[in-house]
Scaffold this active site. Sequence first.
Site, PDB file in Angstrom:
ATOM      1  N   ASP A  13      39.446  89.511  32.918  1.00 23.20           N
ATOM      2  CA  ASP A  13      38.067  89.995  32.996  1.00 23.20           C
ATOM      3  C   ASP A  13      37.967  91.458  32.562  1.00 23.20           C
ATOM      4  OD1 ASP A  13      35.341  90.566  34.111  1.00 23.20           O
ATOM      5  OD2 ASP A  13      35.638  88.574  34.971  1.00 23.20           O
ATOM      6  N   SER A  63      29.968  89.325  33.281  1.00 20.64           N
ATOM      7  CA  SER A  63      30.770  88.233  33.835  1.00 20.64           C
ATOM      8  C   SER A  63      29.947  86.985  34.133  1.00 20.64           C
ATOM      9  CB  SER A  63      31.498  88.711  35.091  1.00 20.64           C
ATOM     10  OG  SER A  63      32.416  89.730  34.761  1.00 20.64           O
ATOM     11  N   HIS A 124      22.202  93.236  35.598  1.00 25.05           N
ATOM     12  CA  HIS A 124      21.673  92.694  36.853  1.00 25.05           C
ATOM     13  C   HIS A 124      20.148  92.705  36.890  1.00 25.05           C
ATOM     14  CE1 HIS A 124      25.536  92.421  39.013  1.00 25.05           C
ATOM     15  NE2 HIS A 124      25.872  93.394  38.199  1.00 25.05           N
ATOM     16  N   ARG A 189      29.005  92.556  46.901  1.00 20.49           N
ATOM     17  CA  ARG A 189      29.157  91.091  46.850  1.00 20.49           C
ATOM     18  C   ARG A 189      30.425  90.633  47.567  1.00 20.49           C
ATOM     19  NH1 ARG A 189      30.445  90.760  40.406  1.00 20.49           N
ATOM     20  NH2 ARG A 189      32.527  91.678  40.473  1.00 20.49           N
ATOM     21  N   ALA A 255      22.652  86.689  40.373  1.00 18.58           N
ATOM     22  CA  ALA A 255      22.747  86.230  41.759  1.00 18.58           C
ATOM     23  C   ALA A 255      23.796  86.944  42.587  1.00 18.58           C
ATOM     24  CB  ALA A 255      23.034  84.723  41.776  1.00 18.58           C
ATOM     25  N   HIS A 438      34.378  89.498  28.497  1.00 16.51           N
ATOM     26  CA  HIS A 438      33.712  90.636  27.853  1.00 16.51           C
ATOM     27  C   HIS A 438      34.690  91.796  27.856  1.00 16.51           C
ATOM     28  CE1 HIS A 438      33.283  92.516  31.791  1.00 16.51           C
ATOM     29  NE2 HIS A 438      32.820  91.358  32.237  1.00 16.51           N
ATOM     30  N   HIS A 456      30.301  97.756  30.454  1.00 16.10           N
ATOM     31  CA  HIS A 456      30.914  96.790  29.558  1.00 16.10           C
ATOM     32  C   HIS A 456      30.733  97.253  28.116  1.00 16.10           C
ATOM     33  CE1 HIS A 456      30.085  93.551  32.861  1.00 16.10           C
ATOM     34  NE2 HIS A 456      31.081  94.357  33.171  1.00 16.10           N
TER      35      HIS A 456
END
Length: 506
Positions: A13, A63, A124, A189, A255, A438, A456
């Site tokens: 990632d 992501s 987001h 999160r 989310a 990414h 990113h």
Amino acid sequence: MTAPKPVVLCILDGWGLRAEREANAVALADTPTFDRLMATCPNATLVTHGPDVGLPRGQMGNSEVGHTNIGAGRVVAMDLGAIDLAIEEGSFPQNPALRDFIAKVKANGGTAHLMGVVSDGGVHGHIQHLISAVEVLAGEGIPVVIHAITDGRDVAPTSAGEFVGQLVRVLPEGARIGTVIGRYWAMDRDKRWDRVKRASDAMLHATGEHAPDAEAAVAAALARGETDEFIAPTVVGDYAGARDGDGFFCLNFRADRAREILAGLGQPGFDAYETGTRPDWSAFLGMVDYSKEHDRFMTAAYPKPVIRNTLGEWVASHGLRQFRIAETEKYPHVTFFLNGGREAPETGEDRYMANSPKVATYDLQPEMSAPDVSDHLVEAIGAGYDLIVVNYANPDMVGHTGDLKAAMAAVEEVDRGLGRAVEAVTTAGGAMIVTADHGNCETMVDPETGGPHTAHTTNPVPVILVNGPAGARLHAGRLADLAPTLLQLMQLPQPEEMTGRSLIDA
């Protein structure tokens, strides 16, 4: 010829490719395994941004987008573009869920509380979505309070002053900013409930730092040494909290980093921390669906489309076993997003989630929980699964800190895990695709400002075939091509819904 078993998809990632070595954690780190694979295995590159992953042109991937496209095996139109289009063509003010929200808040004489990330990062949320919603609600005569979530991660680390200033300049009469809160607090999160509580306490009860106006809140935070991501929850002016009859609207459309704060603000029976007396909301609205649990207490302006015959669903329908593994920071990505927005595992799908370390920022522990992920990955490779999907979070999560040395350490830890995986797959007679969702840590310094780069990138990412069929070659493609490639390796047919094409040239 029998299919290799297992077939492994290894997602590094945030591991992008960039020719320049300067401030490039991937190039500067000691990565003997990755270097050997690139030198000896079939490899190519993938596009992870813009229309190739269902985003507007030039928009960097992330992501959620990456794993959704990977699992779908087709380009999936993402929320950012859909909401942008609704605003551009003028249908947003007539959205049925928004009209219902307006009617309920009006009927109760309430204030509309709008929470959203205040930047144009587009990962987001987007400041333009927030501005558009404010205009609609204020135009209906509803008082509006904005809970401004500062970014500093998907945009420059100290750009909040510009974005907050932009927002302030266009606020219509009847709209104000009530709180300014860094995303570190409001967009957790990983069940760091102490952070989430501070954010929700500011929104609900007007507790925290205080500043006379929003721009002063950002300036004071900077003076305290807090970059945008970490701005302590700050109450602006005479904002006194939320009341019965008020409505709440979350503008963020991704989310994973919205779930916790929304649960704390509105979920019935919530007990992860002491919330104090919460208002009896007249309406609770989100831009999208956040989870089935959230659907029980809130509505969505733009419900997620159903993605049929994802990689996991298709593999399960053939009676095969699969395994998903990541640490908790990337838990939603190899489960919820990879499965097309469905939380429940498929039949025959097992999961292991290593707990991400409880540190303030991951530059303090760049290895994160990769050793645990690697241990369980090696074990799973020998356990008879047909398909394994693993995500190594380190290059992305440490890349977001802007600390080059830490990012190099993160890359090196992942390379060690990759080496163990290669050995295990080869021993088992399996095959592996190594790739990324990414870029990120290959660009650690902003070329324009010379400061840390925490977002990113739009750089290509690698795709490598390990222990594949003799004579196989790979061609360049996009993330939607990965599922068809995995199915070809597994000798399974490709469902008609998957419009990606295998990257393997025999």
